[in-house]
Design a protein around this motif. Structure first.
Motif, mmCIF file in Angstrom:
data_model
loop_
_atom_site.group_PDB
_atom_site.id
_atom_site.type_symbol
_atom_site.label_atom_id
_atom_site.label_comp_id
_atom_site.label_asym_id
_atom_site.label_seq_id
_atom_site.Cartn_x
_atom_site.Cartn_y
_atom_site.Cartn_z
ATOM 1 N N ARG A 85 0.860 -1.185 0.000
ATOM 2 C CA ARG A 85 0.000 0.000 0.000
ATOM 3 C C ARG A 85 0.895 1.234 0.000
ATOM 4 O O ARG A 85 1.811 1.345 0.824
ATOM 5 C CB ARG A 85 -0.913 0.044 1.221
ATOM 6 C CG ARG A 85 -1.890 -1.119 1.347
ATOM 7 C CD ARG A 85 -2.840 -0.906 2.516
ATOM 8 N NE ARG A 85 -3.748 0.209 2.276
ATOM 9 C CZ ARG A 85 -5.002 0.072 1.851
ATOM 10 N NH1 ARG A 85 -5.500 -1.136 1.634
ATOM 11 N NH2 ARG A 85 -5.759 1.131 1.661
ATOM 12 N N ASP A 160 -2.944 5.609 0.053
ATOM 13 C CA ASP A 160 -3.419 6.192 1.306
ATOM 14 C C ASP A 160 -2.708 7.526 1.519
ATOM 15 O O ASP A 160 -1.579 7.703 1.061
ATOM 16 C CB ASP A 160 -3.113 5.260 2.481
ATOM 17 C CG ASP A 160 -3.554 3.825 2.228
ATOM 18 O OD1 ASP A 160 -4.689 3.640 1.744
ATOM 19 O OD2 ASP A 160 -2.764 2.896 2.511
ATOM 20 N N GLY A 178 -7.344 5.067 1.491
ATOM 21 C CA GLY A 178 -7.262 4.946 2.931
ATOM 22 C C GLY A 178 -6.612 6.177 3.520
ATOM 23 O O GLY A 178 -6.113 7.046 2.803
ATOM 24 N N ASP A 213 -9.825 2.425 3.961
ATOM 25 C CA ASP A 213 -9.138 1.809 5.091
ATOM 26 C C ASP A 213 -8.687 2.920 6.031
ATOM 27 O O ASP A 213 -8.040 3.889 5.595
ATOM 28 C CB ASP A 213 -7.928 1.009 4.624
ATOM 29 C CG ASP A 213 -8.288 -0.418 4.254
ATOM 30 O OD1 ASP A 213 -8.894 -1.098 5.098
ATOM 31 O OD2 ASP A 213 -7.994 -0.837 3.126
ATOM 32 N N ILE A 215 -6.347 3.702 9.057
ATOM 33 C CA ILE A 215 -5.136 3.111 9.636
ATOM 34 C C ILE A 215 -4.736 3.969 10.837
ATOM 35 O O ILE A 215 -4.367 5.141 10.683
ATOM 36 C CB ILE A 215 -4.015 3.074 8.576
ATOM 37 C CG1 ILE A 215 -4.494 2.328 7.322
ATOM 38 C CG2 ILE A 215 -2.749 2.442 9.147
ATOM 39 C CD1 ILE A 215 -3.704 2.647 6.068
ATOM 40 N N SER A 311 -9.784 0.017 10.468
ATOM 41 C CA SER A 311 -9.660 -1.270 9.802
ATOM 42 C C SER A 311 -8.277 -1.863 10.052
ATOM 43 O O SER A 311 -8.091 -3.080 9.981
ATOM 44 C CB SER A 311 -9.918 -1.135 8.309
ATOM 45 O OG SER A 311 -9.175 -0.066 7.759
ATOM 46 N N ARG A 312 -7.303 -0.980 10.341
ATOM 47 C CA ARG A 312 -5.947 -1.426 10.684
ATOM 48 C C ARG A 312 -5.488 -0.619 11.893
ATOM 49 O O ARG A 312 -5.547 0.616 11.880
ATOM 50 C CB ARG A 312 -4.967 -1.219 9.527
ATOM 51 C CG ARG A 312 -5.396 -1.778 8.187
ATOM 52 C CD ARG A 312 -4.279 -1.701 7.160
ATOM 53 N NE ARG A 312 -3.290 -2.737 7.393
ATOM 54 C CZ ARG A 312 -3.123 -3.790 6.599
ATOM 55 N NH1 ARG A 312 -3.868 -3.944 5.505
ATOM 56 N NH2 ARG A 312 -2.209 -4.703 6.875
#
Length: 356
Positions: A85, A160, A178, A213, A215, A311-312
């Motif tokens: 990513r 991201d 993200g 996402d 993070i 999500s992370r």
């Protein structure tokens, strides 16, 4: 919910050893920062050592042309079999102008154009479109076939971006796959600033927050006794003080009713008094920025704090602890297994969110 390790600033062979240890301990990936060492070389080392997700968190965008970044990300996606990513950020003006000798003006709009330019490169690499990007900051129109890396057998790398303030969070919601939330985060900040602005940005682009996402780095104060926890508690106190001395982050303290914090940190920072900076972060403030748990309660504590938001989650101190004790990550196996299985007890999230 995935659990990653944050790392940066270690040699390439060390990154390979860390990636293998992270995989063995059940961590899902490495989030590789860029400071004294380039993030991309570390990503390549990790990709060739272990089957874990690899994220730049973040790589500095503006000193590299979008084509250079896109080409590098393309190769890393290929080498990692689609587990890379691309995380991009602006850095701050002083570093961009004085360390990199690069333009910084209009950093938000410049980053938006940058992301779109990188995506245009990806499409050109696949042969879907000719390279024809015209933005306010970047123009890319030339990619002869012999200079293109060509298609790869995995999807385009997700992009991201790092965001702190509402404008940048809305930008992430609008154009990114993200967002890298800053380590200086509280439940209040996540609930009142991150989620609403990501949602607004996503909806403005015809998307939902579920398309992103999120993070989130976490200062995890873990241990089965006070002595073990104190080690991480004091490290977290120093980190909160360091990040909190940045004036642009003052609103995060204001949200928890402590508008006195940033001025004090700034005063002690000017004299270089790290100890007095850390002392400003009292235990009540520190609890807002940390997860404090035993080894048996850590999975539930992480899930409870970030369920419905992240999500992370990124284990901020994991790599630093591993560098001091390579066997330390083995203790995380039960935590990562529980998180991956989703068997933590349901609890009320800190807000209503479609990320669920």
């Amino acid at each position: 919910m995935k659990l990653d390790l944050m790392t940066g600033g270690i040699g390439l062979r060390g990154v390979q050893a860390l990636a293998s240890a992270a995989e063995a301990s059940g961590h899902d990936g490495l989030v590789i920062t860029e400071a004294g060492r380039t993030a991309y070389l570390s990503c390549a080392a990790a990709a060739l050592a272990a089957d874990v997700d690899i994220l730049t968190g973040i790589a500095v965008a503006f000193p590299r042309s979008p084509m250079v970044t896109a080409s590098t990300a393309w190769e890393l996606a290929d080498a990692s079999r689609g587990r890379f990513r691309l995380g991009l950020g602006t850095q701050v003006r002083a570093h961009i102008e004085r360390r990199y000798s690069t333009d910084f003006d209009h950093p938000g709009p410049r980053l938006e154009d940058y992301v779109r330019a990188v995506r245009a490169c990806f499409a050109a690499f696949r042969g879907d479109d000719g390279l024809d990007h015209h933005g306010d900051f970047y123009d890319l129109t030339l990619l002869p076939k012999m200079w293109s890396p060509g298609p790869i057998d995995v999807p385009d790398p997700p992009i991201d971006i790092a965001a702190v303030n509402p404008w940048m969070l809305r930008l992430a919601g609008r154009v990114a796959d993200g967002v890298h939330v800053h380590p200086l985060n509280t439940s209040t900040y996540l609930r009142d600033t991150v989620v609403p602005n990501l949602t607004a940005g996503a909806e403005g682009a015809g998307r939902t927050i579920e398309d992103l996402d999120v993070i989130v780095p976490a200062f995890i104060v873990i241990g089965d006794d006070e002595a073990e926890q104190d080690r991480w508690r004091e490290m977290a106190r120093i980190q909160v003080a360091f990040y909190g001395s940045t004036p642009n982050y003052a609103f995060i303290f204001e949200q928890i009713g402590r508008d006195d914090i940033t001025p004090q940190l700034r005063t002690h920072q000017k004299t270089g008094d790290i100890a007095r900076m850390a002392a400003v972060i009292d235990d009540d403030v520190l609890r807002e920025f940390t997860i404090q748990a035993t080894w048996s309660t850590a999975a539930e504590a992480i899930a409870s704090r970030y369920r419905g938001i992240a999500s992370r989650v990124v284990n901020y101190f994991g790599a630093a602890a591993w560098a001091q004790d390579p066997g330390w990550l083995e203790r995380w196996r039960d935590v990562t297994t529980t998180l991956r299985a989703g068997t933590t007890a349901p609890s009320s999230p800190v807000h209503e969110s479609p990320l669920g």
